[in-house]
Design a protein around this motif. Structure first.
Motif, mmCIF file in Angstrom:
data_model
loop_
_atom_site.group_PDB
_atom_site.id
_atom_site.type_symbol
_atom_site.label_atom_id
_atom_site.label_comp_id
_atom_site.label_asym_id
_atom_site.label_seq_id
_atom_site.Cartn_x
_atom_site.Cartn_y
_atom_site.Cartn_z
ATOM 1 N N ALA A 196 -1.022 18.218 0.816
ATOM 2 C CA ALA A 196 -0.886 16.757 0.779
ATOM 3 C C ALA A 196 -1.538 16.177 -0.474
ATOM 4 N N ASP A 197 -2.731 16.655 -0.819
ATOM 5 C CA ASP A 197 -3.445 16.141 -1.991
ATOM 6 C C ASP A 197 -2.668 16.417 -3.279
ATOM 7 N N LYS A 198 -1.949 17.532 -3.316
ATOM 8 C CA LYS A 198 -1.196 17.909 -4.518
ATOM 9 C C LYS A 198 -0.099 16.890 -4.833
ATOM 10 N N VAL A 199 0.420 16.234 -3.807
ATOM 11 C CA VAL A 199 1.466 15.227 -4.003
ATOM 12 C C VAL A 199 0.972 14.108 -4.920
ATOM 13 N N TYR A 200 -0.304 13.754 -4.801
ATOM 14 C CA TYR A 200 -0.866 12.598 -5.521
ATOM 15 C C TYR A 200 -1.680 13.006 -6.753
ATOM 16 N N GLU A 201 -1.771 14.297 -7.003
ATOM 17 C CA GLU A 201 -2.596 14.808 -8.094
ATOM 18 C C GLU A 201 -2.195 14.199 -9.438
ATOM 19 N N GLY A 202 -3.171 13.663 -10.168
ATOM 20 C CA GLY A 202 -2.912 13.114 -11.494
ATOM 21 C C GLY A 202 -2.184 11.794 -11.507
ATOM 22 N N THR A 203 -2.194 11.088 -10.382
ATOM 23 C CA THR A 203 -1.493 9.805 -10.322
ATOM 24 C C THR A 203 -2.414 8.717 -9.768
ATOM 25 N N GLN A 204 -2.013 7.491 -9.971
ATOM 26 C CA GLN A 204 -2.620 6.358 -9.294
ATOM 27 C C GLN A 204 -1.555 5.762 -8.394
ATOM 28 N N PRO A 205 -1.443 6.269 -7.159
ATOM 29 C CA PRO A 205 -0.387 5.798 -6.263
ATOM 30 C C PRO A 205 -0.679 4.389 -5.754
ATOM 31 N N ILE A 206 0.350 3.747 -5.214
ATOM 32 C CA ILE A 206 0.101 2.477 -4.544
ATOM 33 C C ILE A 206 -0.716 2.754 -3.280
ATOM 34 N N THR A 207 -1.399 1.745 -2.790
ATOM 35 C CA THR A 207 -2.307 1.906 -1.659
ATOM 36 C C THR A 207 -1.764 1.170 -0.435
ATOM 37 N N PRO A 208 -2.270 1.515 0.752
ATOM 38 C CA PRO A 208 -1.884 0.749 1.937
ATOM 39 C C PRO A 208 -2.175 -0.741 1.793
ATOM 40 N N GLU A 209 -3.269 -1.056 1.104
ATOM 41 C CA GLU A 209 -3.622 -2.468 0.907
ATOM 42 C C GLU A 209 -2.603 -3.179 0.027
ATOM 43 N N ASP A 210 -2.018 -2.461 -0.945
ATOM 44 C CA ASP A 210 -0.962 -3.042 -1.773
ATOM 45 C C ASP A 210 0.237 -3.433 -0.906
ATOM 46 N N ILE A 211 0.639 -2.511 -0.027
ATOM 47 C CA ILE A 211 1.791 -2.770 0.836
ATOM 48 C C ILE A 211 1.469 -3.887 1.834
ATOM 49 N N ALA A 212 0.252 -3.885 2.354
ATOM 50 C CA ALA A 212 -0.156 -4.942 3.292
ATOM 51 C C ALA A 212 -0.065 -6.309 2.633
ATOM 52 N N GLU A 213 -0.481 -6.402 1.383
ATOM 53 C CA GLU A 213 -0.422 -7.670 0.653
ATOM 54 C C GLU A 213 1.024 -8.120 0.474
ATOM 55 N N ILE A 214 1.897 -7.170 0.159
ATOM 56 C CA ILE A 214 3.309 -7.486 -0.049
ATOM 57 C C ILE A 214 3.952 -7.950 1.257
ATOM 58 N N VAL A 215 3.681 -7.235 2.339
ATOM 59 C CA VAL A 215 4.246 -7.618 3.640
ATOM 60 C C VAL A 215 3.757 -9.004 4.039
ATOM 61 N N TYR A 216 2.475 -9.236 3.875
ATOM 62 C CA TYR A 216 1.918 -10.554 4.222
ATOM 63 C C TYR A 216 2.598 -11.650 3.394
ATOM 64 N N TRP A 217 2.774 -11.391 2.105
ATOM 65 C CA TRP A 217 3.415 -12.379 1.225
ATOM 66 C C TRP A 217 4.827 -12.703 1.699
ATOM 67 N N THR A 218 5.621 -11.677 2.013
ATOM 68 C CA THR A 218 7.010 -11.938 2.415
ATOM 69 C C THR A 218 7.081 -12.778 3.681
ATOM 70 N N THR A 219 6.090 -12.634 4.563
ATOM 71 C CA THR A 219 6.131 -13.356 5.842
ATOM 72 C C THR A 219 5.485 -14.733 5.790
ATOM 73 N N THR A 220 4.917 -15.088 4.648
ATOM 74 C CA THR A 220 4.270 -16.396 4.538
ATOM 75 C C THR A 220 4.933 -17.280 3.477
#
Length: 251
Positions: free
Chosen positions: A199-223
């Protein structure tokens, strides 16, 4: 009067981050999951927000309906349903996959989403307000080796969301499909059945988006103002381009 959001699969990842985001804004929360202990821990951590927990499996059609029917009066007027519960299992090619894994993905990603939508939607239509947010994936648009069933289920989420919009034309109920790309959660640990190194190898050497990023986007779309609907929103980190495997990694 506080609004109410129902989030499925709320005990980890996107669901947990979304619960925190809505709680921060004073919403009432209905949180579902299969792990009772995690639900209780989450509820305690979100205090003083008003939280109602429901422990059941979205793959169980009867349980979905019973859960929604059982809601206390103060939680019955659901303003937002976030169909977040979902998973990927395995990366084997179709000719050597585990059919049990395929069943689990179809039952959760497709059937569970349908069951929860069908349980909540009539009340939204009756009140002529509400918002269904479905968690899709870029895998529903861009194929990759081993994505077979998972990508197929997320393509279904994409098209189901569009067809919901068609059915709801003439009402004020909104529908949004959020399609994340590379995001670090428990997702890959589940996919690789507990193999954290894989699982860790999938993200190795990257800065992936975070759950908090998605939470912010979802909240924005609903408000957004009620006359505005975000039909679909595709989200990737800067280090990813289109294909789930087109990733630039730091050396």
């Amino acid at each position: 009067m506080p609004k109410t959001v129902l989030i499925t699969g709320a005990t980890a990842g996107f669901g947990k981050a979304m619960a925190q985001r809505y709680a921060n804004e004073g919403w009432n929360l209905i949180l579902t999951g299969r792990r009772a202990e995690r639900l209780e821990e989450l509820k305690t951590g979100l205090a003083p927000a008003k939280v109602h927990t429901l422990c059941f499996d979205v793959r169980d059609r009867q349980a979905c309906q019973q859960a929604v029917d059982s809601l206390p009066a103060e939680f019955k007027g659901i303003d937002v349903l976030v169909n977040n519960a979902g998973l990927a299992l395995g990366l084997e090619p179709a000719q050597s996959c585990d059919l049990d894994d395929w069943d689990a993905m179809v039952d959760t990603n497709i059937k569970g989403l349908m069951y929860m939508t069908r349980a909540v939607l009539p009340s939204m239509v009756e009140r002529n307000k509400g918002h269904i947010v479905n968690l899709g994936s870029v895998a529903g648009t861009y194929p990759y080796p081993g994505g077979n069933c998972y990508g197929g289920t997320k393509a279904y989420v994409n098209h189901f969301s569009k067809n919901l919009l068609a059915d709801l034309l003439g009402t004020k109920v909104r529908v949004t499909n959020i399609e994340p790309g590379l995001c670090e959660t428990e997702f890959s640990v589940v996919r690789f059945k507990g193999d954290k190194k894989a699982a860790d190898k999938v993200y190795e050497g990257t800065q992936p988006i975070t759950p908090e990023d998605i939470a912010e986007i979802v909240y924005w779309t609903t408000t957004l103002p009620p006359h505005v609907n975000i039909n679909a929103l595709e989200v990737m980190p800067v280090q990813q381009a289109f294909s789930p495997f087109a990733i630039s990694r730091d050396k």
